[in-house]
Scaffold this motif. Structure first.
Motif, mmCIF file in Angstrom:
data_model
loop_
_atom_site.group_PDB
_atom_site.id
_atom_site.type_symbol
_atom_site.label_atom_id
_atom_site.label_comp_id
_atom_site.label_asym_id
_atom_site.label_seq_id
_atom_site.Cartn_x
_atom_site.Cartn_y
_atom_site.Cartn_z
ATOM 1 N N ARG A 81 0.987 -1.334 0.019
ATOM 2 C CA ARG A 81 -0.145 -0.096 0.014
ATOM 3 C C ARG A 81 0.987 1.332 0.036
ATOM 4 O O ARG A 81 2.134 0.942 0.116
ATOM 5 N N SER A 82 0.316 2.354 0.309
ATOM 6 C CA SER A 82 1.136 3.584 -0.013
ATOM 7 C C SER A 82 1.874 3.862 1.307
ATOM 8 O O SER A 82 1.574 3.238 2.331
ATOM 9 N N ALA A 83 3.221 4.342 0.934
ATOM 10 C CA ALA A 83 4.151 4.463 1.948
ATOM 11 C C ALA A 83 3.500 5.104 3.325
ATOM 12 O O ALA A 83 4.139 4.589 4.371
ATOM 13 N N GLY A 84 2.724 5.687 3.259
ATOM 14 C CA GLY A 84 2.171 6.408 4.709
ATOM 15 C C GLY A 84 1.416 5.512 5.335
ATOM 16 O O GLY A 84 1.262 5.774 6.567
ATOM 17 N N GLU A 85 1.025 4.176 4.813
ATOM 18 C CA GLU A 85 0.156 3.320 5.558
ATOM 19 C C GLU A 85 0.887 2.388 6.232
ATOM 20 O O GLU A 85 0.488 1.491 7.368
ATOM 21 N N ILE A 134 11.728 -0.234 5.081
ATOM 22 C CA ILE A 134 11.899 -1.513 4.182
ATOM 23 C C ILE A 134 13.193 -2.300 4.225
ATOM 24 O O ILE A 134 14.093 -1.507 4.083
ATOM 25 N N LYS A 135 13.119 -3.759 4.134
ATOM 26 C CA LYS A 135 14.498 -4.374 4.114
ATOM 27 C C LYS A 135 14.391 -5.195 2.715
ATOM 28 O O LYS A 135 13.376 -5.927 2.554
ATOM 29 N N GLY A 186 19.079 3.071 -2.754
ATOM 30 C CA GLY A 186 17.797 2.685 -2.472
ATOM 31 C C GLY A 186 17.006 2.601 -3.653
ATOM 32 O O GLY A 186 17.544 2.645 -4.814
ATOM 33 N N TYR A 187 15.733 2.072 -3.621
ATOM 34 C CA TYR A 187 14.816 1.770 -4.434
ATOM 35 C C TYR A 187 13.557 2.267 -4.578
ATOM 36 O O TYR A 187 13.053 2.676 -3.546
ATOM 37 N N SER A 244 9.238 3.415 -1.415
ATOM 38 C CA SER A 244 10.483 3.623 -1.470
ATOM 39 C C SER A 244 11.224 3.067 -0.486
ATOM 40 O O SER A 244 10.833 3.146 0.659
ATOM 41 N N SER A 245 12.485 2.493 -0.912
ATOM 42 C CA SER A 245 13.392 2.150 0.390
ATOM 43 C C SER A 245 14.364 3.170 0.614
ATOM 44 O O SER A 245 14.838 4.043 -0.160
ATOM 45 N N SER A 246 14.913 3.160 1.971
ATOM 46 C CA SER A 246 15.974 4.208 2.237
ATOM 47 C C SER A 246 17.276 3.580 1.758
ATOM 48 O O SER A 246 17.575 2.384 1.611
#
Length: 290
Positions: A105-109, A114-115, A168-169, A179-181
């Protein structure tokens, strides 16, 4: 855990839970009203959900197409294959039966980071189908993207991964984006004096499709991955003789372009080429001449 090696009988396939199968194929309901699960159609591009699955009946109906039926009927249309081939995919080649991999879902949820577990050549059928829906050939996508599997919220997920300059991705699938850091811009440099700037990587991929040539080394490409990075990379952009801006046709994109145009005469607004569309990929998907 063992998985079915031989082809399902058609009666068995029809009884497989369709809501679960759609989830395995990277599709989640937009809304649920009692037994009715409403989706953006997996069979075509649409913005208003009109694909319904009645979980009590375990049947689907696509209001936009005027078609419906059981899971086998759906499989024939989804994979564009025969009944026999659909049964094979549902029994063995339907790879998402083998592990629980759900769409993001969207990142805010989500809470937590993220690994990234691994990255490899794009191969999952739902991701290939998503590329088809956005009119990006797999051959082009695999030049710049990969498939990533990652952990978030104690679950394993998957998507199309586009790597940035810090490793990151940007991750996309048919429904959501995260997005991943660390988050950063992506630069594809050829030592050119001209730079083309894109807001997101699907716009960049769309440009690669539209060019229809392998001669892409006459320019450097910068994919912002977020408009928030634009002002911070002004010194980098000022080093180019010409800077072409392919940003979105929304208020944020307009404001970003107007800001960049104050930096010098080498900045050019290229949004006129897809005027009337949300962005370059939207033009590629919907323009009659595309």
């Amino acid at each position: 855990m063992e998985f079915r090696k031989k082809r399902l009988m058609i009666g068995e396939a029809k009884e497989m839970d369709m809501v679960h199968c759609l989830s395995q194929l990277c599709y989640e309901p937009v809304k649920i009203i009692r037994n009715d699960h409403w989706y953006h159609s997996p069979l075509r591009e649409e913005h208003t959900p009109s694909f319904k699955v009645n979980q009590a009946l375990n049947r689907w109906y696509d209001h936009g197409m005027g078609k419906g039926g059981n899971l086998v009927d759906f499989g024939v249309l989804f994979w564009e294959c025969s009944v026999a081939d659909a049964l094979v995919k549902l029994s063995g080649d339907f790879s998402f039966q083998q592990q629980q991999i759900l769409p993001v879902r969207s990142a805010g949820e989500h809470q937590g980071k993220i690994k990234i577990l691994d990255s490899f050549l794009l191969s999952s059928w739902p991701l290939q189908r998503y590329l088809q829906q956005r009119k990006i050939p797999l051959k082009i996508a695999t030049q710049f993207c990969c498939e990533v599997r990652y952990e978030l919220g104690e679950k394993v997920w998957y998507g199309i991964g586009f790597e940035n300059d810090l490793g990151g991705y940007e991750i996309r699938n048919a429904y959501h984006k995260v997005s991943s850091s660390p988050k950063r811009i992506t630069t594809i440099q050829h030592g050119a004096t001209n730079a083309l700037i894109f807001e997101g990587f699907f716009d960049f991929l769309s440009f690669m499709v539209i060019c229809k040539t392998n001669e892409h080394d006459n320019a450097d490409y910068i994919i912002l991955n977020s408009l928030a990075f634009l002002e911070g990379i002004q010194p980098l952009l000022d080093s180019y003789k010409n800077v072409s801006l392919f940003l979105d046709n929304d208020d944020a994109g307009k404001n970003a372009v107007e800001l960049a145009l104050t930096w010098g005469k080498q900045y050019q607004d290229e949004r006129r080429f897809y005027e009337g569309y949300g962005d370059l990929n939207d033009w590629l998907i919907n323009s009659p001449g595309a």
